[in-house]
Scaffold this motif. Structure first.
Motif, PDB file in Angstrom:
ATOM      1  N   GLU A  64      -1.127 -53.436-137.352  1.00 12.67           N
ATOM      2  CA  GLU A  64      -2.341 -55.170-136.561  1.00 12.67           C
ATOM      3  C   GLU A  64      -0.634 -55.172-136.807  1.00 12.67           C
ATOM      4  O   GLU A  64       0.187 -54.701-137.416  1.00 12.67           O
ATOM      5  CB  GLU A  64      -2.702 -56.110-137.520  1.00 12.67           C
ATOM      6  N   ALA A  75       1.428 -47.777-123.094  1.00 14.53           N
ATOM      7  CA  ALA A  75       0.339 -49.202-123.750  1.00 14.53           C
ATOM      8  C   ALA A  75      -0.748 -49.641-124.017  1.00 14.53           C
ATOM      9  O   ALA A  75      -1.113 -50.400-124.903  1.00 14.53           O
ATOM     10  CB  ALA A  75       0.813 -50.553-122.918  1.00 14.53           C
ATOM     11  N   ARG A  76      -1.176 -48.632-123.391  1.00 11.86           N
ATOM     12  CA  ARG A  76      -3.207 -48.507-123.550  1.00 11.86           C
ATOM     13  C   ARG A  76      -3.562 -47.675-124.763  1.00 11.86           C
ATOM     14  O   ARG A  76      -4.174 -47.891-125.472  1.00 11.86           O
ATOM     15  CB  ARG A  76      -3.449 -47.251-122.722  1.00 11.86           C
ATOM     16  N   THR A  77      -1.827 -47.236-125.428  1.00  7.74           N
ATOM     17  CA  THR A  77      -2.015 -46.288-126.282  1.00  7.74           C
ATOM     18  C   THR A  77      -2.156 -46.796-127.292  1.00  7.74           C
ATOM     19  O   THR A  77      -2.907 -47.275-128.450  1.00  7.74           O
ATOM     20  CB  THR A  77      -0.888 -45.216-126.559  1.00  7.74           C
ATOM     21  N   LEU A  78      -0.980 -48.114-127.562  1.00 12.84           N
ATOM     22  CA  LEU A  78      -1.490 -48.998-128.524  1.00 12.84           C
ATOM     23  C   LEU A  78      -2.702 -49.879-128.337  1.00 12.84           C
ATOM     24  O   LEU A  78      -2.785 -50.004-129.877  1.00 12.84           O
ATOM     25  CB  LEU A  78       0.345 -50.143-128.374  1.00 12.84           C
ATOM     26  N   GLN A  79      -2.766 -49.842-127.189  1.00  8.94           N
ATOM     27  CA  GLN A  79      -3.805 -50.788-127.800  1.00  8.94           C
ATOM     28  C   GLN A  79      -5.152 -50.436-128.235  1.00  8.94           C
ATOM     29  O   GLN A  79      -5.705 -51.417-128.388  1.00  8.94           O
ATOM     30  CB  GLN A  79      -4.055 -51.160-126.068  1.00  8.94           C
ATOM     31  N   ARG A  80      -5.137 -48.854-128.171  1.00  6.88           N
ATOM     32  CA  ARG A  80      -6.468 -48.355-128.910  1.00  6.88           C
ATOM     33  C   ARG A  80      -6.203 -48.150-130.269  1.00  6.88           C
ATOM     34  O   ARG A  80      -7.171 -48.614-130.751  1.00  6.88           O
ATOM     35  CB  ARG A  80      -6.125 -47.006-128.070  1.00  6.88           C
ATOM     36  N   TRP A  81      -5.001 -48.041-130.569  1.00  4.32           N
ATOM     37  CA  TRP A  81      -4.922 -48.017-131.570  1.00  4.32           C
ATOM     38  C   TRP A  81      -4.973 -49.224-132.624  1.00  4.32           C
ATOM     39  O   TRP A  81      -5.703 -49.403-133.120  1.00  4.32           O
ATOM     40  CB  TRP A  81      -3.412 -47.700-132.564  1.00  4.32           C
ATOM     41  N   ARG A  82      -4.419 -50.803-132.072  1.00  8.49           N
ATOM     42  CA  ARG A  82      -4.843 -51.854-132.439  1.00  8.49           C
ATOM     43  C   ARG A  82      -6.516 -52.010-132.460  1.00  8.49           C
ATOM     44  O   ARG A  82      -7.328 -52.489-133.005  1.00  8.49           O
ATOM     45  CB  ARG A  82      -4.332 -53.229-131.772  1.00  8.49           C
ATOM     46  N   ARG A  83      -7.318 -51.889-130.925  1.00  6.68           N
ATOM     47  CA  ARG A  83      -8.460 -51.687-131.139  1.00  6.68           C
ATOM     48  C   ARG A  83      -9.777 -51.403-132.107  1.00  6.68           C
ATOM     49  O   ARG A  83     -10.425 -51.611-132.381  1.00  6.68           O
ATOM     50  CB  ARG A  83      -9.442 -50.732-129.558  1.00  6.68           C
ATOM     51  N   ARG A 111       6.518 -55.721-129.101  1.00  8.67           N
ATOM     52  CA  ARG A 111       5.309 -54.855-128.624  1.00  8.67           C
ATOM     53  C   ARG A 111       5.506 -53.856-127.448  1.00  8.67           C
ATOM     54  O   ARG A 111       4.956 -52.906-127.340  1.00  8.67           O
ATOM     55  CB  ARG A 111       4.286 -56.404-127.752  1.00  8.67           C
ATOM     56  N   GLU A 143       4.783 -50.655-128.023  1.00  3.66           N
ATOM     57  CA  GLU A 143       4.314 -49.841-126.584  1.00  3.66           C
ATOM     58  C   GLU A 143       5.219 -48.379-125.955  1.00  3.66           C
ATOM     59  O   GLU A 143       4.504 -47.296-126.404  1.00  3.66           O
ATOM     60  CB  GLU A 143       4.289 -50.579-125.203  1.00  3.66           C
TER      61      GLU A 143
END
Length: 278
Positions: free
Chosen positions: A241, A228-236, A218, A222
């Motif tokens: 995945e 880290a926020r970019t990866l979280q946005r992609w996952r959201r 992870r 990131e």
């Protein structure tokens, strides 16, 4: 301090507790034999029930520790062997067409079992190396074996043997499984040696190569995404995945394929990300 025993449940061969039916029988037989008394052949029903003591500063016995260290030391060579076996272009030709030319037959497909094993081994090895960084796993193992959760996770990835399911498929490949099937030594003459990856100049662990499509932790994902926020946005948004998760240090660690992350990043550069609605 009370003596600790191997948490893997190892027993001492030929050593019995007082409650065991075989307790003292072997010693009694040896005394009679030494005294010249003929005795009936003794065949123990119990091969040993006394627990093996844990080694100093560890939660496993000396036998388990030696086996674990051996598997960790063999890990890079074993991964290298499986990589060579999985790459048909590195196979040693055994048949030549008339006149010395190469065969026109297409290369045989790579065994799915081999690819499954390689995927599991590379994921396990890469996740552990990322967890103990800046040390190597070989350097960190002495501190890891004194923690109950670490020992359980190391046993899962390296020491445990996994049986085939009803369909003849192994759900997970440990290093012990792969070494038992393919061995560590290079059995093909001239098979190229595997070169270990090195750290980059910045000291960041490099992703583990996996047939051209690395698996990233992870943290590495990131860094690839930018933040880290970019990866979280992609996952959201469901754009990417984790390809799989592994248990490291008692926690589930998400692993991402580089190709999945690159696909999302490249699609954003040229327009709307693939899979994102209007």
């Amino acid at each position: 301090m009370a003596e600790r025993f191997c948490i893997r449940g190892c027993k001492q061969h030929g050593v019995h507790y007082a409650t065991c039916a075989d307790y003292g029988l072997a010693e009694a037989r040896d005394r009679y034999v030494a005294a010249g008394v003929q005795v009936i052949a003794y065949k123990p029903e119990c091969q040993g029930c006394a627990e093996s003591p844990a080694r100093d500063n560890a939660m496993i016995c000396n036998r388990c520790y030696g086996r674990l260290r051996g598997l960790i030391d063999d890990a890079p060579d074993l991964i290298g062997r499986l990589r060579s076996l999985a790459d048909p272009t590195k196979a040693t030709p055994t048949d030549k067409a008339p006149g010395g030319g190469g065969s026109s037959e297409p290369l045989a497909p790579v065994d799915a079992e081999l690819l499954d094993a390689l995927n599991d081994l590379v994921t396990t090895w890469g996740a552990w190396q990322a967890f103990v960084f800046p040390q190597s796993l070989e350097q960190a193992v002495d501190s890891l074996v004194n923690d109950h959760h670490h020992v359980e996770d190391l046993a899962t990835g390296f020491m445990d043997r996994n049986e085939l399911d009803a369909d003849g498929i192994r759900g997970f490949w440990s290093f012990a499984d792969a070494r038992a099937k393919w061995g560590v030594e290079r059995r093909t003459k001239g098979e190229p040696a595997w070169a270990a990856e090195t750290d980059d100049a910045a000291g960041t662990p490099l992703p583990v190569a996996e047939l051209g499509d690395p698996m990233l932790t992870r943290v590495q994902a990131e860094e690839f995404a930018g933040t880290a926020r970019t990866l979280q946005r992609w996952r959201r948004k469901g754009l990417v995945e984790p390809a799989r998760t592994v248990t490291i240090a008692g926690a589930r660690v998400a692993m991402f394929r580089l190709s999945d992350l690159r696909r999302v990043r490249d699609s954003i550069k040229i327009g709307r990300p693939a899979g994102e609605g209007a």
